[in-house]
Design an enzyme around this catalytic site. Structure first.
Site, PDB file in Angstrom:
ATOM      1  N   ASP A  37      38.227  54.872  54.637  1.00  0.00           N
ATOM      2  CA  ASP A  37      36.867  54.624  55.087  1.00  0.00           C
ATOM      3  C   ASP A  37      36.839  54.080  56.505  1.00  0.00           C
ATOM      4  OD1 ASP A  37      35.338  55.520  53.023  1.00  0.00           O
ATOM      5  OD2 ASP A  37      34.983  53.562  52.114  1.00  0.00           O
TER       6      ASP A  37
ATOM      7  N   LYS B 127      32.194  56.778  56.722  1.00  0.00           N
ATOM      8  CA  LYS B 127      30.795  56.869  56.296  1.00  0.00           C
ATOM      9  C   LYS B 127      30.109  55.612  56.803  1.00  0.00           C
ATOM     10  CE  LYS B 127      29.554  58.904  52.548  1.00  0.00           C
ATOM     11  NZ  LYS B 127      29.302  60.222  53.105  1.00  0.00           N
TER      12      LYS B 127
ATOM     13  N   MET C 172      23.939  46.211  54.315  1.00  0.00           N
ATOM     14  CA  MET C 172      23.315  47.314  55.056  1.00  0.00           C
ATOM     15  C   MET C 172      21.828  47.076  55.265  1.00  0.00           C
ATOM     16  SD  MET C 172      25.316  50.420  53.064  1.00  0.00           S
ATOM     17  CE  MET C 172      25.185  49.606  51.455  1.00  0.00           C
TER      18      MET C 172
END
Length: 272
Positions: free
Chosen positions: A52, A74, A191
């Site tokens: 990642d 991502k 996020m």
């Protein structure tokens, strides 16, 4: 008369048919010293690593020199590797007999899409092992010396994403605010920086503007930054301090002591 047979291909065939393995490994928040021993062993034994974007180079450095490292980043708002393509890579490598490690920032089962990958691989007959990692919300608060739960301030903690799946309604922040208030919960928002203005507005429907908040960027890394503020000043603080992803936003009374210390610091500086 004896004849010499050509070298047997049995060994080669057996090697090619040896089933591979797949392990989802939580790389933690970034500091390689926060890896578990089990995670380290898995990384070192992998023949293929699918990595990642948030996994630090210091962690990838533990892979064997012969391992094939594939970066499948991502990141919200950035060009990302499609999830379906990642799952296809994992399945293909396992079927080729590779020891596959899917290396994820934080914990695979906390906003890491680990559940989706396990479901997909199991549907194809591939068993998956999962190794937990320290999630950024916990590591960030620990770096500040603050717990997520406290008998006097918080009876529980909620991990929630501030980034909804495209087309989905997303979190009901008003309901969550009321629940956090009534049940005395700490909110850890992943996020959430890009949507901080909306999140702040919705949470204020049930939480007081004076509730302390911490925003922690790059938790556990040498580049870690943080700001302590209130819910009423969340969005303006993020803009003023130029805090960006990857960050976690923590909301709750467990931060009261840290918030008081932050307020006292300017006064102490003026009298020094």
């Amino acid at each position: 008369m004896t004849t010499t047979q050509p070298p047997s291909s049995t060994a080669t065939t057996a090697a090619a048919s040896t089933p591979g393995t797949c392990t989802l490994v939580g790389a933690g928040p970034g500091d390689p010293e926060l890896l578990t021993i089990k995670a380290l062993k898995a990384i070192q034994s992998a023949t293929v690593l699918l990595v990642d974007d948030l996994v630090s180079d210091a962690i990838v450095a533990h892979a064997a020199p012969s391992a094939r490292v594939v970066y499948v980043g991502k990141r919200g708002g950035c060009k990302s590797t499609p999830q379906a393509f990642i799952e296809k890579l994992m399945l293909t490598a396992v079927r080729e007999g590779e020891q596959v490690v899917r290396l994820k920032g934080g914990d695979p089962f906390i906003f890491g899409r680990g559940g989706e990958e396990v479901e997909h691989l199991r549907a194809q007959g591939v068993q998956v092992r999962v190794i937990n990692g320290i999630t950024a919300g916990l590591a960030g608060m620990t770096a500040l010396g603050v717990p997520l739960t406290h008998r006097a301030h918080a009876h529980g903690v909620v991990f929630v994403t501030g980034h909804a799946k495209p087309g989905a309604a997303g979190t009901d922040w008003r309901q969550l605010a009321a629940t956090a208030r009534d049940a005395r919960l700490t909110l850890v928002i992943y996020m959430g920086v890009s949507g901080a203005a909306h999140i702040q507005q919705e949470l204020l429907s049930g939480l007081d503007a004076s509730v302390p908040v911490a925003i922690i960027q790059n938790a556990s890394l040498p580049t870690q930054r943080h700001a302590v503020t209130t819910l009423g000043a969340l969005h303006t603080t993020i803009e003023r301090e130029q805090l960006a992803s990857p960050s976690v936003i923590v909301v709750g009374d467990v931060l009261q002591g840290l918030a008081a210390a932050a307020q006292d610091a300017p006064a102490q500086a003026r009298t020094a």
